[in-house]
Write a protein that holds these residues in place. Structure first.
Motif: not given
Length: 142
Positions: A117-124, A130-133
């Motif tokens: 498994a990996r950590l990811e950034l997710r919007a609500e 992505e980091l640029d977001d």
């Protein structure tokens, strides 16, 4: 040299560093996640001097990251167990591991499927970010 305390800082990141701001603290927590519970297990795994380990364990207990409990085998020993607060550090450790990008002797694994498994950034709304977001901004005053 005396360490600066960030305990009274407004920033929660700075305050958190008062507890886990040295490498031994995070390595102890890592070892607790993989099942180490006794002083001797931590000492053998980390190779840290006993006096340093004693100080770090006491601080982690005082800060509510670990709790001392009677040994699970009924012996006179005590064991160190992660608290709910300590469990919250799993994401921090995984993020550090992913950031380090090297081969590791540990992996985050989905218990149901046995796959990594990996950590990811997710919007609500669930979108992958992505980091640029994203950007880190001051929280609004309450």
């Amino acid at each position: 040299m005396k360490r600066t305390s960030f305990a009274k800082e407004e920033c929660p990141i700075a305050r958190s560093l008062d507890t886990v701001g040295d490498w031994w603290a995070l390595l102890i927590v890592r070892d607790a996640f993989i099942g180490k519970k006794r002083f001797g297990e931590f000492q053998a795994s980390l190779g840290v001097a006993k006096n340093i380990l004693t100080v770090r364990l006491k601080k982690l207990v005082a800060d509510g990251v670990l709790v001392m409990v009677p040994a699970s085998d009924g012996s006179a020993y005590k064991e160190y167990v992660l608290t709910e607060k300590g469990g919250g550090l799993l994401l921090v450790l995984v993020a550090l591991g992913q950031w380090g990008c090297g081969e590791s002797e540990f992996a985050l694994v989905d218990r149901k499927k046995g796959k990594r498994a990996r950590l990811e950034l997710r919007a609500e709304d669930g979108r992958k970010l992505e980091l640029d977001d994203v950007q880190l901004v001051p929280a609004p005053a309450e």
